[in-house]
Design an enzyme around this catalytic site. Sequence first.
Site, PDB file in Angstrom:
ATOM      1  N   LYS A 155      20.336  15.142 -31.933  1.00 33.14           N
ATOM      2  CA  LYS A 155      19.035  14.576 -32.313  1.00 33.14           C
ATOM      3  C   LYS A 155      18.126  14.499 -31.092  1.00 33.14           C
ATOM      4  CE  LYS A 155      16.781  10.691 -32.496  1.00 33.14           C
ATOM      5  NZ  LYS A 155      15.410  11.209 -32.504  1.00 33.14           N
ATOM      6  N   GLY A 208      19.080   7.144 -23.126  1.00 31.51           N
ATOM      7  CA  GLY A 208      17.796   6.516 -23.442  1.00 31.51           C
ATOM      8  C   GLY A 208      17.732   5.128 -22.833  1.00 31.51           C
ATOM      9  N   SER A 209      17.047   4.230 -23.536  1.00 32.04           N
ATOM     10  CA  SER A 209      16.830   2.893 -22.985  1.00 32.04           C
ATOM     11  C   SER A 209      18.102   2.041 -23.090  1.00 32.04           C
ATOM     12  CB  SER A 209      15.696   2.208 -23.745  1.00 32.04           C
ATOM     13  OG  SER A 209      16.040   2.083 -25.106  1.00 32.04           O
ATOM     14  N   VAL A 212      18.269   0.150 -26.627  1.00 31.66           N
ATOM     15  CA  VAL A 212      18.789   0.911 -27.770  1.00 31.66           C
ATOM     16  C   VAL A 212      20.248   1.289 -27.521  1.00 31.66           C
ATOM     17  CG1 VAL A 212      18.515   3.003 -29.169  1.00 31.66           C
ATOM     18  CG2 VAL A 212      16.497   1.746 -28.426  1.00 31.66           C
ATOM     19  N   GLY A 213      20.570   1.605 -26.269  1.00 29.20           N
ATOM     20  CA  GLY A 213      21.952   1.972 -25.931  1.00 29.20           C
ATOM     21  C   GLY A 213      22.938   0.868 -26.295  1.00 29.20           C
ATOM     22  N   GLU A 230      24.069   6.914 -21.168  1.00 32.86           N
ATOM     23  CA  GLU A 230      23.295   7.131 -19.938  1.00 32.86           C
ATOM     24  C   GLU A 230      21.992   6.373 -20.134  1.00 32.86           C
ATOM     25  OE1 GLU A 230      24.359   8.471 -17.338  1.00 32.86           O
ATOM     26  OE2 GLU A 230      25.938   9.848 -17.953  1.00 32.86           O
ATOM     27  N   CYS A 264      15.615   8.746 -15.084  1.00 36.22           N
ATOM     28  CA  CYS A 264      16.484   7.575 -14.923  1.00 36.22           C
ATOM     29  C   CYS A 264      16.992   7.462 -13.488  1.00 36.22           C
ATOM     30  CB  CYS A 264      17.627   7.627 -15.924  1.00 36.22           C
ATOM     31  SG  CYS A 264      18.411   9.217 -16.021  1.00 36.22           S
ATOM     32  N   GLU A 355      12.625  -1.353 -14.764  1.00 38.08           N
ATOM     33  CA  GLU A 355      12.384   0.084 -14.763  1.00 38.08           C
ATOM     34  C   GLU A 355      10.974   0.366 -15.278  1.00 38.08           C
ATOM     35  OE1 GLU A 355      14.556   2.590 -17.599  1.00 38.08           O
ATOM     36  OE2 GLU A 355      14.853   4.028 -15.979  1.00 38.08           O
TER      37      GLU A 355
HETATM   38  P1  TAP Z   1      14.859   5.075 -26.664  1.00 36.75           P
HETATM   39  O1  TAP Z   1      14.009   4.356 -27.634  1.00 36.75           O
HETATM   40  O2  TAP Z   1      16.115   4.478 -26.204  1.00 36.75           O
HETATM   41  O3  TAP Z   1      15.119   6.529 -27.330  1.00 36.75           O
HETATM   42  C1  TAP Z   1      16.111   7.444 -26.872  1.00 36.75           C
HETATM   43  C2  TAP Z   1      16.637   8.233 -28.064  1.00 36.75           C
HETATM   44  O4  TAP Z   1      17.292   7.324 -28.964  1.00 36.75           O
HETATM   45  C3  TAP Z   1      15.553   8.922 -28.878  1.00 36.75           C
HETATM   46  O5  TAP Z   1      16.052  10.139 -29.407  1.00 36.75           O
HETATM   47  C4  TAP Z   1      15.307   7.930 -29.990  1.00 36.75           C
HETATM   48  O6  TAP Z   1      14.737   8.521 -31.155  1.00 36.75           O
HETATM   49  C5  TAP Z   1      16.708   7.428 -30.254  1.00 36.75           C
HETATM   50  N1  TAP Z   1      16.760   6.117 -30.910  1.00 36.75           N
HETATM   51  C6  TAP Z   1      15.800   5.164 -30.957  1.00 36.75           C
HETATM   52  N2  TAP Z   1      16.225   4.102 -31.672  1.00 36.75           N
HETATM   53  C7  TAP Z   1      17.486   4.398 -32.085  1.00 36.75           C
HETATM   54  C8  TAP Z   1      18.450   3.702 -32.847  1.00 36.75           C
HETATM   55  N3  TAP Z   1      18.215   2.482 -33.338  1.00 36.75           N
HETATM   56  N4  TAP Z   1      19.628   4.291 -33.079  1.00 36.75           N
HETATM   57  C9  TAP Z   1      19.921   5.518 -32.598  1.00 36.75           C
HETATM   58  N5  TAP Z   1      19.022   6.230 -31.871  1.00 36.75           N
HETATM   59  C10 TAP Z   1      17.829   5.676 -31.590  1.00 36.75           C
HETATM   60  O7  TAP Z   1      14.058   5.397 -25.394  1.00 36.75           O
HETATM   61  P2  TAP Z   1      12.558   5.898 -25.317  1.00 36.75           P
HETATM   62  O8  TAP Z   1      11.633   5.290 -26.303  1.00 36.75           O
HETATM   63  O9  TAP Z   1      12.713   7.357 -25.352  1.00 36.75           O
HETATM   64  O10 TAP Z   1      12.162   5.320 -23.902  1.00 36.75           O
HETATM   65  C11 TAP Z   1      12.025   3.921 -23.681  1.00 36.75           C
HETATM   66  C12 TAP Z   1      12.568   3.586 -22.318  1.00 36.75           C
HETATM   67  O11 TAP Z   1      13.908   4.049 -22.197  1.00 36.75           O
HETATM   68  C13 TAP Z   1      11.877   4.272 -21.158  1.00 36.75           C
HETATM   69  O12 TAP Z   1      10.679   3.666 -20.798  1.00 36.75           O
HETATM   70  C14 TAP Z   1      12.949   4.202 -20.117  1.00 36.75           C
HETATM   71  O13 TAP Z   1      12.993   2.947 -19.529  1.00 36.75           O
HETATM   72  C15 TAP Z   1      14.199   4.421 -20.883  1.00 36.75           C
HETATM   73  N6  TAP Z   1      14.644   5.820 -20.890  1.00 36.75           N
HETATM   74  C16 TAP Z   1      15.702   6.117 -20.131  1.00 36.75           C
HETATM   75  C17 TAP Z   1      16.138   7.413 -20.115  1.00 36.75           C
HETATM   76  C18 TAP Z   1      17.323   7.771 -19.311  1.00 36.75           C
HETATM   77  S1  TAP Z   1      17.595   9.319 -18.978  1.00 36.75           S
HETATM   78  N7  TAP Z   1      18.163   6.890 -18.906  1.00 36.75           N
HETATM   79  C19 TAP Z   1      15.513   8.398 -20.856  1.00 36.75           C
HETATM   80  C20 TAP Z   1      14.435   8.043 -21.651  1.00 36.75           C
HETATM   81  C21 TAP Z   1      14.024   6.731 -21.665  1.00 36.75           C
HETATM   82  P3  TAP Z   1      13.169   8.581 -31.445  1.00 36.75           P
HETATM   83  O14 TAP Z   1      12.466   8.190 -30.210  1.00 36.75           O
HETATM   84  O15 TAP Z   1      12.937   9.988 -31.835  1.00 36.75           O
HETATM   85  O16 TAP Z   1      12.919   7.638 -32.571  1.00 36.75           O
END
Ligand code: TAP
Length: 453
Positions: A155, A208-209, A212-213, A230, A264, A355
């Site tokens: 996904k 991701g965040s 959510v993680g 991660e 990250c 962050e």
């Molecule tokens: P998240 O909201 O955590 O999204 C990451 C992934 O998880 C996306 O594919 C998202 O899908 C999916 N997701 C969202 N809610 C979920 C749930 N309840 N169950 C399963 N999967 C779910 O992160 P974001 O909005 O991309 O970024 C927010 C913050 O996360 C950033 O500002 C940063 O601090 C952090 N971040 C960290 C990393 C790394 S590499 N560590 C990468 C990105 C972001 P959709 O978005 O398509 O709905």
Amino acid sequence: MSGTFTVINPATAQPIREIARAGADEVDAAIAAAVVAQRGWASSAPLTRADALRRFARVVEEHVEELAQLEVLNSGHPIGSARWEASHVAQVLNFYAGAPERLSGQQIPVAGGLDVTFHEPYGVVGIIVPWNFPMTIASWGFAPALAAGNAVVLKPAELTPLTAIRLGELALEAGLPEGLFSVVTGSGSVVGQRFVSHPDVRKVVFTGSTEVGVSVAAGCAQALKPVTLELGGKSANIVFEDADLERAASAAPGAVFDNAGQDCCARSRILVQRSVYDRFLELLEPAVRGFAVGDPTLEGTQMGPLISASHRSTVAGFVDGANVAFRGSAPDGDGFWFAPTVVLAERGDRIAREEVFGPVVAVLPFDDEADAVALANDTIYGLAGSIWTENLGRAVRVSRAVKSGVLSVNSHSSVRYWTPFGGMKASGLGRELGPDAAEHFTETKNVFFATDD
Ligand code: TAP
């Protein structure tokens, strides 16, 4: 399907394409197809799987330019970075194409028979990817998972699905069986959650965040499903008074402003020994002002836009009221631009602890080695970090004392596909990449064969 969503070019704020948003039924269909495909894949000869992955790698290599241009369009990554990312996917596939014939078990001495272990694939692996490095992070999951005999449902983030969709097509073009590697576009709350709750998805990889993680891990715990996480970071770039200050200062902007800080591993805190603090800032300023921010399609560009308007507002919120020392430049006009920003911070400031995930770095002074280590560790995160010193003993001591998963001394490297990558504390759980990643997508089975009558 539950309608569509619009993908936006972050450099122009213009729509690019409408993408189908999968509902639970489509996710279930992809998982059902993966279950079937996995059986055949796991029972095929190791060489057959290795050859298929090498073919996939070759097809990706032949499409590096196309994938790179797609990433520029969808994510605003500078073209040079995007080409590196697309090539990296091919390299990751090639590296793990060497795994099927190397997933050896053990033979353990047991009286009265033969005891052996097997590395059995989980079955179907669900991979949830963020928007910051859509291709590379996906490949860190799917390449070793496939090599170990699993099927993958992937996904991508709704903001950046285009390269993942193309990789799914290229897998089929390369001859991977239908259903073995499916890309399912849609929201995290539907598609991602279904990976967590569906009984046939036996392992989840989430990037991701942290927020959510944690909820993904809690859902996986309910189903007793292993999960790799991660998550975020607030990594320290520690500059000691005995460092080569010119090198440390010229390397610092790239370590935090690469991908507009949406990394990250971004070294978003620069900790500088008090005795060289002023001199370091003098050297840092021209390096920041010279960082080339602009049109990501141009060869010389080092930094593009932020991913979305709402993310730019979040990043700007961190700078409101902060003590800004100096800033680089960014284009005006459409697109989610934000100039590289250097903030002088105090311990305990929000900018020094949370962050930002944008091109903002907090600079803080420290007194001595013990103080540097304490300050570096004064965060919930523990992903990456850098140590600049010419003193070998100090480099060893500090790299052992900083609680982070990936550190580098006198450089800022974090990611090589053949070395392990992952975080401590709130930065994650488990490791990706490196020599053992394929094994992480297997469960050990022990079988005893009695030989005595
Ligand atoms: P998240 O909201 O955590 O999204 C990451 C992934 O998880 C996306 O594919 C998202 O899908 C999916 N997701 C969202 N809610 C979920 C749930 N309840 N169950 C399963 N999967 C779910 O992160 P974001 O909005 O991309 O970024 C927010 C913050 O996360 C950033 O500002 C940063 O601090 C952090 N971040 C960290 C990393 C790394 S590499 N560590 C990468 C990105 C972001 P959709 O978005 O398509 O709905």
